[in-house]
Motif scaffolding. Structure first.
Motif, PDB file in Angstrom:
ATOM      1  N   LEU A 165       0.812  -1.299  -0.089  1.00  0.00           N
ATOM      2  CA  LEU A 165      -0.271   0.181   0.004  1.00  0.00           C
ATOM      3  C   LEU A 165       0.883   1.253   0.007  1.00  0.00           C
ATOM      4  N   ASN A 166       2.023   1.389   0.592  1.00  0.00           N
ATOM      5  CA  ASN A 166       2.821   2.417   0.636  1.00  0.00           C
ATOM      6  C   ASN A 166       3.470   2.695  -0.822  1.00  0.00           C
ATOM      7  N   HIS A 167       3.411   1.721  -1.835  1.00  0.00           N
ATOM      8  CA  HIS A 167       3.826   1.878  -3.256  1.00  0.00           C
ATOM      9  C   HIS A 167       2.696   1.808  -4.090  1.00  0.00           C
ATOM     10  N   LEU A 168       1.508   2.108  -3.445  1.00  0.00           N
ATOM     11  CA  LEU A 168       0.288   2.178  -4.401  1.00  0.00           C
ATOM     12  C   LEU A 168       0.089   2.939  -5.700  1.00  0.00           C
ATOM     13  N   GLU A 169       0.804   4.308  -5.571  1.00  0.00           N
ATOM     14  CA  GLU A 169       0.870   5.127  -6.703  1.00  0.00           C
ATOM     15  C   GLU A 169       1.676   4.565  -7.723  1.00  0.00           C
ATOM     16  N   ILE A 170       2.703   3.901  -7.275  1.00  0.00           N
ATOM     17  CA  ILE A 170       3.823   3.402  -8.274  1.00  0.00           C
ATOM     18  C   ILE A 170       3.216   2.359  -8.874  1.00  0.00           C
ATOM     19  N   LEU A 171       2.468   1.200  -8.180  1.00  0.00           N
ATOM     20  CA  LEU A 171       1.797   0.320  -8.699  1.00  0.00           C
ATOM     21  C   LEU A 171       0.748   0.712  -9.743  1.00  0.00           C
ATOM     22  N   CYS A 172      -0.165   1.697  -9.481  1.00  0.00           N
ATOM     23  CA  CYS A 172      -0.944   2.097 -10.310  1.00  0.00           C
ATOM     24  C   CYS A 172      -0.550   2.693 -11.473  1.00  0.00           C
ATOM     25  N   SER A 173       0.586   3.506 -11.411  1.00  0.00           N
ATOM     26  CA  SER A 173       1.406   4.027 -12.670  1.00  0.00           C
ATOM     27  C   SER A 173       1.546   3.103 -13.895  1.00  0.00           C
ATOM     28  N   TYR A 174       2.212   1.914 -13.219  1.00  0.00           N
ATOM     29  CA  TYR A 174       2.652   0.592 -14.183  1.00  0.00           C
ATOM     30  C   TYR A 174       1.473   0.344 -14.569  1.00  0.00           C
ATOM     31  N   ALA A 175       0.219   0.122 -14.031  1.00  0.00           N
ATOM     32  CA  ALA A 175      -0.900  -0.638 -14.336  1.00  0.00           C
ATOM     33  C   ALA A 175      -1.436   0.283 -15.533  1.00  0.00           C
ATOM     34  N   ASP A 176      -1.524   1.543 -15.249  1.00  0.00           N
ATOM     35  CA  ASP A 176      -1.897   2.485 -16.169  1.00  0.00           C
ATOM     36  C   ASP A 176      -3.570   2.301 -16.499  1.00  0.00           C
ATOM     37  N   PRO A 177      -4.138   2.361 -15.241  1.00  0.00           N
ATOM     38  CA  PRO A 177      -5.601   1.959 -15.449  1.00  0.00           C
ATOM     39  C   PRO A 177      -6.344   2.970 -16.483  1.00  0.00           C
ATOM     40  N   ASN A 178      -7.385   2.421 -17.347  1.00  0.00           N
ATOM     41  CA  ASN A 178      -8.037   3.210 -18.408  1.00  0.00           C
ATOM     42  C   ASN A 178      -9.363   3.170 -18.057  1.00  0.00           C
ATOM     43  N   TYR A 179     -10.126   2.570 -17.240  1.00  0.00           N
ATOM     44  CA  TYR A 179     -11.788   2.709 -16.963  1.00  0.00           C
ATOM     45  C   TYR A 179     -12.163   2.811 -15.647  1.00  0.00           C
TER      46      TYR A 179
END
Length: 252
Positions: free
Chosen positions: A124-138
């Motif tokens: 959870l402390n790296h959530l923003e990084i994980l989200c950036s790698y996943a690059d969600p789109n919807y």
């Protein structure tokens, strides 16, 4: 993700952060393109932090050794409700709310819920990084928090932080979450839960709606989507991670 929202609804009978964490860990691994899963994990971080505060309260620790019928129990739990609400409101208002929980699984026993092993833990402390790698789109909540098609995942997460702040301080969500978490941590019965609910409603944590610092100058949501302050929330207000977005569905 939708299952996690059911388990994160503090006014629902299925409120359970451990199961919500399990659902979201599966969601981000199986459907990382669905941005709502990351935003709901971000909301879960706040709730896990509140839960950790409650469990660390000296009164809660002391009451764990007392009998359920102890006459001091209602007053003590009522005091905990007030202390946690005011502490959290002060931290959120100053934008200094600490997020120290690193993995949701660490906050619960290692045994699988309902005998089912969970997905790999999410940092959870790296959530923003994980989200950036996943690059969600919807995702409904993702599009709600995304300013434009050029918004980065980090910017969407920052907008989600403001949505959580608005829900906690202006829409009354903080008191409801604290009430639900204390009832769960202490195993309160129906009578105790009703008493604590009345105590929670008396705590004043909302921002002044006319305070200049709290006006969102970029808020372009319809008037009916803006949650009215100082109104007790209902179960449907927590159907989605933003109470303002839920209000849009309720009034559409």
């Amino acid at each position: 993700c939708e299952g996690a929202r059911i388990f994160m609804n503090p006014l629902g009978r299925n409120f359970n952060l451990q199961r919500a964490n399990k659902c979201l860990e599966f969601a981000v691994h199986l459907t990382p393109q669905y941005g709502d899963s990351f935003l709901e994990l971000f909301r879960l971080r706040f709730l896990l932090e509140l839960r950790a505060w409650i469990r660390a309260e000296p009164l809660i620790i002391g009451l764990g050794k007392s009998a359920p019928w102890d006459q001091r129990r209602p007053a003590a739990l009522g005091l905990v409700v007030q202390r946690i609400c005011r502490r959290a409101a002060s931290a959120i208002r100053c934008r200094s709310f600490p997020l120290t929980v690193q993995r949701g699984q660490d906050e619960f026993p290692q045994d699988g819920v309902d005998g089912i092993e969970g997905a790999p833990p999410v940092a959870l402390n790296h959530l923003e990084i994980l989200c950036s790698y996943a690059d969600p789109n919807y995702g409904f909540l993702w599009f709600w928090c995304r300013r434009s098609s050029l918004s980065s995942p980090g910017e969407v997460m920052q907008r989600m932080a403001e949505e959580i702040r608005s829900d906690f301080l202006k829409a009354g969500a903080l008191r409801v979450y604290v009430w639900a978490l204390i009832c769960q941590v202490t195993g309160a019965d129906a009578e105790m839960a009703q008493y604590l609910w009345q105590e929670a409603l008396t705590v004043q944590v909302e921002d002044d709606p006319f305070e200049e610092d709290d006006v969102d100058t970029e808020d372009d949501s319809p008037a009916q989507c803006r949650t009215a302050p100082r109104m007790p929330p209902v179960e449907a207000d927590f159907a989605i991670g933003s109470m303002r977005l839920s209000s849009c569905f309720l009034h559409s």
